[in-house]
Design a protein around this motif. Structure first.
Motif, mmCIF file in Angstrom:
data_model
loop_
_atom_site.group_PDB
_atom_site.id
_atom_site.type_symbol
_atom_site.label_atom_id
_atom_site.label_comp_id
_atom_site.label_asym_id
_atom_site.label_seq_id
_atom_site.Cartn_x
_atom_site.Cartn_y
_atom_site.Cartn_z
ATOM 1 N N THR A 50 10.594 12.892 -17.757
ATOM 2 C CA THR A 50 11.507 12.324 -18.747
ATOM 3 C C THR A 50 10.734 11.769 -19.939
ATOM 4 O O THR A 50 11.160 11.914 -21.092
ATOM 5 N N ALA A 51 9.589 11.156 -19.659
ATOM 6 C CA ALA A 51 8.747 10.646 -20.755
ATOM 7 C C ALA A 51 8.270 11.786 -21.638
ATOM 8 O O ALA A 51 8.213 11.655 -22.871
ATOM 9 N N ALA A 52 7.910 12.926 -21.029
ATOM 10 C CA ALA A 52 7.488 14.078 -21.817
ATOM 11 C C ALA A 52 8.620 14.571 -22.702
ATOM 12 O O ALA A 52 8.418 14.910 -23.871
ATOM 13 N N LEU A 53 9.831 14.603 -22.161
ATOM 14 C CA LEU A 53 10.997 15.009 -22.950
ATOM 15 C C LEU A 53 11.208 14.066 -24.124
ATOM 16 O O LEU A 53 11.374 14.504 -25.271
ATOM 17 N N LEU A 54 11.191 12.758 -23.862
ATOM 18 C CA LEU A 54 11.439 11.782 -24.927
ATOM 19 C C LEU A 54 10.289 11.737 -25.930
ATOM 20 O O LEU A 54 10.491 11.380 -27.089
ATOM 21 N N GLY A 55 9.100 12.111 -25.479
ATOM 22 C CA GLY A 55 7.956 12.149 -26.372
ATOM 23 C C GLY A 55 7.829 13.460 -27.120
ATOM 24 O O GLY A 55 6.879 13.646 -27.884
ATOM 25 N N GLY A 56 8.785 14.374 -26.898
ATOM 26 C CA GLY A 56 8.756 15.652 -27.599
ATOM 27 C C GLY A 56 7.726 16.612 -27.068
ATOM 28 O O GLY A 56 7.298 17.522 -27.789
ATOM 29 N N GLY A 57 7.325 16.466 -25.798
ATOM 30 C CA GLY A 57 6.289 17.313 -25.225
ATOM 31 C C GLY A 57 6.824 18.293 -24.205
ATOM 32 O O GLY A 57 8.036 18.441 -24.019
ATOM 33 N N HIS A 58 5.888 18.955 -23.518
ATOM 34 C CA HIS A 58 6.212 19.933 -22.484
ATOM 35 C C HIS A 58 5.428 19.595 -21.226
ATOM 36 O O HIS A 58 4.459 18.824 -21.272
ATOM 37 N N VAL A 59 5.836 20.177 -20.095
ATOM 38 C CA VAL A 59 5.276 19.809 -18.800
ATOM 39 C C VAL A 59 4.782 21.044 -18.065
ATOM 40 O O VAL A 59 5.470 22.069 -18.030
ATOM 41 N N LEU A 60 3.593 20.937 -17.463
ATOM 42 C CA LEU A 60 3.065 21.963 -16.570
ATOM 43 C C LEU A 60 3.040 21.381 -15.163
ATOM 44 O O LEU A 60 2.385 20.367 -14.910
ATOM 45 N N LEU A 61 3.778 22.019 -14.242
ATOM 46 C CA LEU A 61 3.823 21.587 -12.851
ATOM 47 C C LEU A 61 2.916 22.487 -12.026
ATOM 48 O O LEU A 61 3.151 23.689 -11.920
ATOM 49 N N GLU A 62 1.869 21.904 -11.456
ATOM 50 C CA GLU A 62 0.936 22.647 -10.613
ATOM 51 C C GLU A 62 1.150 22.238 -9.172
ATOM 52 O O GLU A 62 0.868 21.092 -8.801
ATOM 53 N N ASP A 63 1.647 23.154 -8.359
ATOM 54 C CA ASP A 63 1.836 22.838 -6.949
ATOM 55 C C ASP A 63 2.234 24.079 -6.175
ATOM 56 O O ASP A 63 2.555 25.123 -6.761
ATOM 57 N N ALA A 64 2.229 23.944 -4.861
ATOM 58 C CA ALA A 64 2.597 25.050 -3.986
ATOM 59 C C ALA A 64 4.089 25.349 -4.112
ATOM 60 O O ALA A 64 4.871 24.485 -4.529
ATOM 61 N N PRO A 65 4.508 26.555 -3.745
ATOM 62 C CA PRO A 65 5.938 26.886 -3.798
ATOM 63 C C PRO A 65 6.755 26.033 -2.831
ATOM 64 O O PRO A 65 6.259 25.574 -1.802
ATOM 65 N N GLY A 66 8.012 25.825 -3.187
ATOM 66 C CA GLY A 66 8.945 25.172 -2.282
ATOM 67 C C GLY A 66 8.936 23.660 -2.292
ATOM 68 O O GLY A 66 9.500 23.025 -1.383
ATOM 69 N N LEU A 67 8.325 23.046 -3.307
ATOM 70 C CA LEU A 67 8.256 21.587 -3.347
ATOM 71 C C LEU A 67 9.196 20.968 -4.368
ATOM 72 O O LEU A 67 9.113 19.769 -4.625
ATOM 73 N N GLY A 68 10.088 21.769 -4.956
ATOM 74 C CA GLY A 68 11.123 21.198 -5.812
ATOM 75 C C GLY A 68 10.880 21.302 -7.290
ATOM 76 O O GLY A 68 11.553 20.617 -8.069
ATOM 77 N N LYS A 69 9.960 22.161 -7.726
ATOM 78 C CA LYS A 69 9.683 22.277 -9.158
ATOM 79 C C LYS A 69 10.908 22.805 -9.903
ATOM 80 O O LYS A 69 11.296 22.270 -10.948
ATOM 81 N N THR A 70 11.519 23.841 -9.358
ATOM 82 C CA THR A 70 12.706 24.413 -9.998
ATOM 83 C C THR A 70 13.876 23.431 -9.954
ATOM 84 O O THR A 70 14.617 23.277 -10.940
ATOM 85 N N SER A 71 14.037 22.752 -8.837
ATOM 86 C CA SER A 71 15.130 21.773 -8.713
ATOM 87 C C SER A 71 14.978 20.655 -9.731
ATOM 88 O O SER A 71 15.970 20.185 -10.310
ATOM 89 N N TYR A 271 -0.955 9.069 -27.000
ATOM 90 C CA TYR A 271 -0.311 8.004 -27.781
ATOM 91 C C TYR A 271 1.214 8.105 -27.673
ATOM 92 O O TYR A 271 1.913 7.122 -27.407
ATOM 93 N N ARG A 272 1.743 9.325 -27.849
ATOM 94 C CA ARG A 272 3.192 9.524 -27.805
ATOM 95 C C ARG A 272 3.741 9.309 -26.398
ATOM 96 O O ARG A 272 4.824 8.738 -26.222
ATOM 97 N N ALA A 273 2.991 9.719 -25.384
ATOM 98 C CA ALA A 273 3.433 9.519 -24.006
ATOM 99 C C ALA A 273 3.500 8.028 -23.667
ATOM 100 O O ALA A 273 4.427 7.574 -22.974
ATOM 101 N N ALA A 274 2.527 7.258 -24.148
ATOM 102 C CA ALA A 274 2.543 5.810 -23.907
ATOM 103 C C ALA A 274 3.742 5.169 -24.596
ATOM 104 O O ALA A 274 4.377 4.254 -24.045
ATOM 105 N N GLN A 275 4.069 5.631 -25.798
ATOM 106 C CA GLN A 275 5.268 5.133 -26.482
ATOM 107 C C GLN A 275 6.525 5.409 -25.657
ATOM 108 O O GLN A 275 7.401 4.545 -25.522
ATOM 109 N N ALA A 276 6.620 6.618 -25.120
ATOM 110 C CA ALA A 276 7.803 6.986 -24.340
ATOM 111 C C ALA A 276 7.930 6.132 -23.093
ATOM 112 O O ALA A 276 9.027 5.662 -22.747
ATOM 113 N N LEU A 277 6.827 5.902 -22.391
ATOM 114 C CA LEU A 277 6.869 5.080 -21.181
ATOM 115 C C LEU A 277 7.246 3.643 -21.500
ATOM 116 O O LEU A 277 8.000 3.000 -20.756
ATOM 117 N N ALA A 278 6.726 3.121 -22.611
ATOM 118 C CA ALA A 278 7.089 1.756 -23.018
ATOM 119 C C ALA A 278 8.579 1.667 -23.312
ATOM 120 O O ALA A 278 9.255 0.713 -22.894
#
Length: 332
Positions: A50-71, A271-278
């Motif tokens: 959510t912070a990435a969304l509000l900060g105008g960024g994008h997200v890379l999810l690195e993990d094994a299949p079946g752990l809820g990335k698509t969900s 910097y932008r991510a810290a703003q979003a979290l704040a």
């Protein structure tokens, strides 16, 4: 689905006074609660996405299949009331399959542009490292400029625009590792991880009658998200904290174990991510905890360690970032 062309075009009443900021922060809490109702036991990952969304960024999810990335991606899209597209990245994919193409119309003698799947609000780029570098690079302009160019014509993407890409860090056969300039376009690199036992038991019980994501209802609109992004940009960052971030970036550039340190774009993204979290915490200013919380998710995937295998690269770089924060004095 509502959309607006830019943040400045939005008149949804979330930008401006303290009362309007309070309304925006309440909206953030509803977004978080809605997503967490379908993605159980992953509070921190939901917060950071959510912070990435509000900060105008994008997200890379690195993990094994079946752990809820698509969900997670679907839950976020449904919560925002935004258009969602899941695209499976494969070796035979063409850039036109993603971006769209100009199609000749014999009746008129003209070329008509037919948009591709990337013309959406939330794009799930599944297994992004299984497609060729040509297709990976086709995402660069879209992720950084929110636009694509086809046949010399530029087309603006819907706003807001969020790319959530996935890859399995433990499988390398038949993959094309993302180059550094592509990784640098992702605000955060996250791992969903296995849920705790109680959360996993609840997941089993909740899925007995169907997918919880399917029952989610939107709690925000596209114009409201754009206004929240504008509010995040107004969160104050003291010069001393900005200096702290630059000091840490400088140390990564001179670290003996690293062949590539944090770029200027990386610091700006941090910097932008810290703003979003704040902002999500209900504050109008950043504190050191916001900077530390965002550091590893934002910086680790931007670093390259010397002599490390790809599988252990990210973990070691995260450890280096954490060690540097532990030794670098925090401004009062």
């Amino acid at each position: 689905m509502q959309q607006c062309g830019s943040v400045n075009d939005c008149d949804c009443g979330l930008v401006g006074s303290a009362a309007e900021r309070a309304v925006g922060q309440q909206l953030v809490q509803r977004i978080l609660a809605n997503v967490e109702s379908a993605v159980l036991g992953k509070t921190e990952v939901v917060w950071l996405c959510t912070a990435a969304l509000l900060g105008g960024g994008h997200v890379l999810l690195e993990d094994a299949p079946g752990l809820g990335k698509t969900s997670l991606a679907r839950a976020l899209a449904k919560t925002l009331g935004c258009q969602f597209v899941r695209m499976q990245f494969t070796p035979d994919l063409l850039p036109s399959d993603l971006l769209g193409a100009a199609v000749y119309r014999p009746a008129t003698g003209d070329f008509e542009f037919r948009p591709g799947p990337i013309f959406t609000n939330v794009l799930l780029a599944d297994e992004i490292n299984r497609t060729t570098p040509r297709n990976q690079s086709a995402l660069l302009e879209a992720m950084s400029e929110r636009q694509v160019s086809v046949e010399g014509v530029t087309h603006s993407l819907p706003q807001p625009f969020l790319v959530i890409a996935t890859q399995n860090p433990r499988e390398f056969e038949g993959t094309y590792p993302l180059p550094e300039n592509q990784l640098d376009r992702f605000m955060m690199c996250l791992s969903v991880g296995y849920p705790e036992r109680q959360a996993e038991l609840e997941i089993l019980q909740r899925h007995r009658t169907g997918q919880p994501v399917e029952s989610l209802q939107p709690v925000a609109s596209a114009p409201e998200i754009l206004a929240l992004q504008r509010q995040v940009q107004q969160v104050r960052v003291d010069d001393s904290l900005a200096g702290y971030m630059l000091d840490l970036a400088e140390r990564t550039r001179n670290h003996p174990e690293l062949s590539l340190g944090v770029s200027t774009r990386g610091v700006l993204t941090w910097y932008r991510a810290a703003q979003a979290l704040a902002f999500m915490e209900g504050r109008e200013f950043v504190i050191p905890d916001d900077i530390k919380r965002a550091a590893v998710p934002v910086l680790a995937h931007r670093l390259v360690s010397r002599g490390m295998l790809a599988e252990g690269q990210r973990q070691r770089c995260g450890q280096i970032v954490q060690a540097l924060m532990d030794t670098l004095p925090v401004p009062a």
